[in-house]
Design an enzyme around this catalytic site. Structure first.
Site, PDB file in Angstrom:
ATOM      1  N   ARG A 118       0.857  -1.111  -0.001  1.00  0.00           N
ATOM      2  CA  ARG A 118       0.006   0.306  -0.078  1.00  0.00           C
ATOM      3  C   ARG A 118       0.793   1.338  -0.049  1.00  0.00           C
ATOM      4  NH1 ARG A 118      -3.274  -2.954   4.043  1.00  0.00           N
ATOM      5  NH2 ARG A 118      -4.734  -4.072   3.030  1.00  0.00           N
ATOM      6  N   LYS A 140       2.092  11.118 -10.643  1.00  0.00           N
ATOM      7  CA  LYS A 140       1.172  10.542 -11.403  1.00  0.00           C
ATOM      8  C   LYS A 140       1.986   9.344 -11.871  1.00  0.00           C
ATOM      9  CE  LYS A 140      -2.184  13.552 -13.614  1.00  0.00           C
ATOM     10  NZ  LYS A 140      -2.697  14.024 -14.838  1.00  0.00           N
ATOM     11  N   GLU A 182       6.638  18.723 -24.400  1.00  0.00           N
ATOM     12  CA  GLU A 182       6.213  19.132 -23.022  1.00  0.00           C
ATOM     13  C   GLU A 182       6.778  20.279 -22.560  1.00  0.00           C
ATOM     14  OE1 GLU A 182       3.703  17.227 -21.583  1.00  0.00           O
ATOM     15  OE2 GLU A 182       3.977  15.003 -21.994  1.00  0.00           O
ATOM     16  N   LYS A 224       5.489  23.156 -13.171  1.00  0.00           N
ATOM     17  CA  LYS A 224       4.917  21.596 -12.736  1.00  0.00           C
ATOM     18  C   LYS A 224       4.780  21.535 -11.150  1.00  0.00           C
ATOM     19  CE  LYS A 224       3.689  17.308 -13.440  1.00  0.00           C
ATOM     20  NZ  LYS A 224       3.737  16.285 -14.534  1.00  0.00           N
ATOM     21  N   GLU A 234      -5.544  16.823  -9.312  1.00  0.00           N
ATOM     22  CA  GLU A 234      -6.085  17.062 -10.526  1.00  0.00           C
ATOM     23  C   GLU A 234      -7.639  17.298 -10.215  1.00  0.00           C
ATOM     24  OE1 GLU A 234      -4.550  15.482 -14.039  1.00  0.00           O
ATOM     25  OE2 GLU A 234      -6.628  15.264 -14.690  1.00  0.00           O
ATOM     26  N   ARG A 238      -4.528  21.619 -12.241  1.00  0.00           N
ATOM     27  CA  ARG A 238      -3.541  20.524 -12.838  1.00  0.00           C
ATOM     28  C   ARG A 238      -3.822  19.912 -14.204  1.00  0.00           C
ATOM     29  NH1 ARG A 238      -0.040  15.701  -9.881  1.00  0.00           N
ATOM     30  NH2 ARG A 238       1.043  15.146 -11.755  1.00  0.00           N
ATOM     31  N   ASN A 242      -2.865  18.556 -19.163  1.00  0.00           N
ATOM     32  CA  ASN A 242      -3.241  17.711 -20.038  1.00  0.00           C
ATOM     33  C   ASN A 242      -3.527  18.482 -21.335  1.00  0.00           C
ATOM     34  OD1 ASN A 242      -5.107  14.739 -20.114  1.00  0.00           O
ATOM     35  ND2 ASN A 242      -3.431  15.053 -18.738  1.00  0.00           N
ATOM     36  N   HIS A 245      -3.131  16.461 -24.712  1.00  0.00           N
ATOM     37  CA  HIS A 245      -3.470  14.895 -24.368  1.00  0.00           C
ATOM     38  C   HIS A 245      -4.369  14.306 -24.549  1.00  0.00           C
ATOM     39  CE1 HIS A 245       0.446  15.883 -22.257  1.00  0.00           C
ATOM     40  NE2 HIS A 245       0.692  14.848 -21.970  1.00  0.00           N
ATOM     41  N   HIS A 249      -3.335  11.089 -26.433  1.00  0.00           N
ATOM     42  CA  HIS A 249      -3.335   9.815 -25.899  1.00  0.00           C
ATOM     43  C   HIS A 249      -4.395   8.626 -26.986  1.00  0.00           C
ATOM     44  CE1 HIS A 249      -2.626  10.589 -21.226  1.00  0.00           C
ATOM     45  NE2 HIS A 249      -1.482  10.814 -22.098  1.00  0.00           N
ATOM     46  N   HIS A 262       5.261   9.502 -26.934  1.00  0.00           N
ATOM     47  CA  HIS A 262       4.397  10.379 -26.201  1.00  0.00           C
ATOM     48  C   HIS A 262       4.435  11.783 -26.304  1.00  0.00           C
ATOM     49  CE1 HIS A 262       1.614  11.786 -22.980  1.00  0.00           C
ATOM     50  NE2 HIS A 262       2.802  12.476 -22.429  1.00  0.00           N
TER      51      HIS A 262
END
Ligand SMILES: O=C(O)C(=O)C[C@@H](O)[C@H](O)[C@H](O)COP(=O)(O)O
Ligand SMILES: [Zn+2]
Length: 362
Positions: A118, A140, A182, A224, A234, A238, A242, A245, A249, A262
């Site tokens: 965990r 992330k 990026e 960032k 997010e 935040r 994206n 993205h 994606h 990417h």
């Protein structure tokens, strides 16, 4: 040395940016609390830097997992392999995982660290530009499914991020360009002045001029760190990170994670988002063209790859994590440097944008 901080109360952590950091073993050693360490890397990076990382850990029980390179490895099977390795090591909660590589290694290792017992400590040592400016910071972590990017993951912050910019010397040029996408994103969403600086320094960035690239990395990490400190999970702005993205994606997923890198997919995606913003009367055509020109100067792709159907891309966008109540939420532009979260954009508008495909041909 640039020393930045991601401020998250007890989980705050430093980002150190400096040439030759991998040859300062005391920096890494000071971050390790228990006896067990698992280093995860890939077959491109391990032969270059694994020995340097191991050198400072001689007093510890260190296991290494070296996997093939590439986005296709960021999957549940590799995650399972790491879980079984940790079990075989009899790793307890004081184990430290080290991600030595690019975004795939960082996301996979971070997700394993989030899940083992965990949640255990992990350290990011990014060796690609994209990982330095983006994926190693912010916590992330995820693996991909065939149905979509990063669909299985967790927010789990690293204990530290160690950026040795000398590792960029061995990075293939295509990966440098993908990382620059990026970097451009931060200018595009938050900071028109930074965007103009990138326009002025495009050649030096491509040539990895040490002073210019270090400044680009530090300014990107600062942006960032600030947004992550404001909105770790997010719930709000935040999501601006994206930008490009949702489209990007979809392109990566439709291509089975074996086509564009990417950052390249994000370059195309940012231009699609700028095009849609212009068509919706939110931003100007001139701003769309300015983004296209910078991406082209940086030798990044600016069109949806041939063979990918707009309708298929739209289908993938329907499974994006930002969607709410079945509606696609996109990051669009009010102006260059001013992105916002746009809920409920009509699918017909998105489809037309995908059919236009990005920059004008030729
Ligand atoms: O850190 C973030 O937040 C980002 O969105 C940064 C992105 O560049 C990065 O690719 C991220 O992994 C995408 O996350 P996702 O939530 O869209 O899967
Ligand atoms: Zn990204």
């Amino acid at each position: 040395m640039h020393h930045l901080t991601v401020s998250l109360a007890q989980r705050s952590y430093p980002i150190l940016i400096e040439r030759g950091l991998l040859h300062r073993p005391e920096l890494l050693r000071a971050q390790i609390k228990g006896r067990h360490v698992l280093i995860v890397s890939d077959q491109h990076v391990a032969p270059l830097y694994l020995d340097a990382v191991r050198a400072g850990l001689a007093d510890l029980v260190v296991e290494c997992c070296v996997i093939p390179a590439g986005e296709r490895e960021k999957n549940l099977d590799r995650f399972g392999q790491l879980m079984h390795m940790l079990a075989a090591m009899k790793a307890s909660r004081d184990v430290t995982l080290i991600a030595l590589g690019g975004g795939v290694i960082g996301d996979l290792t971070g997700f394993a660290a989030a899940c083992w017992m965990r949640g255990v400590r992990f350290i990011q040592i990014p060796t690609t530009l994209l990982a330095m400016v983006d994926s190693s910071v912010g916590g992330k972590t995820a693996v991909d499914l065939p149905q979509g990017k990063n669909l299985v993951g967790a927010f789990h912050q690293p204990a530290t991020v160690l950026i040795d910019t000398d590792t960029l010397a061995t990075l293939p040029a295509r990966e440098v360009r993908a990382g620059l996408a990026e970097v451009v994103k931060y200018g595009a969403i938050f900071d028109a002045e930074f965007f103009a600086w990138l326009e002025q320094h495009a050649e030096s960035l491509l040539a990895l001029d040490p002073g210019v690239i270090a400044e680009a990395i530090a300014r990107s990490c600062q942006h960032k760190a600030e947004v992550v400190a404001r909105d770790e999970t997010e719930q709000g702005d935040r999501a601006l990170l994206n930008f490009g993205h949702t489209f990007g994606h979809a392109i990566e997923t439709a291509d089975g994670y074996g086509g564009l890198l990417h950052g390249e997919a994000v370059a195309v995606g940012m231009l699609l988002a700028a095009d849609l913003s212009a068509h919706l009367g939110l931003a100007t055509q001139a701003e769309f063209e300015r983004l296209g020109q910078l991406l082209q100067c940086l030798q990044l792709p600016t069109r949806v790859p041939d063979g990918l159907q707009a309708s298929e891309l739209l289908r993938h966008m329907r499974l994006d994590k930002k969607n709410v109540s079945g509606q696609i939420r996109l990051i669009l532009w009010r102006a260059l440097g001013q992105a916002f979260v746009a809920p409920g954009v009509e699918e017909t508008e998105i489809l037309r944008c995908l059919e236009r495909g990005g920059a004008a041909r030729g």
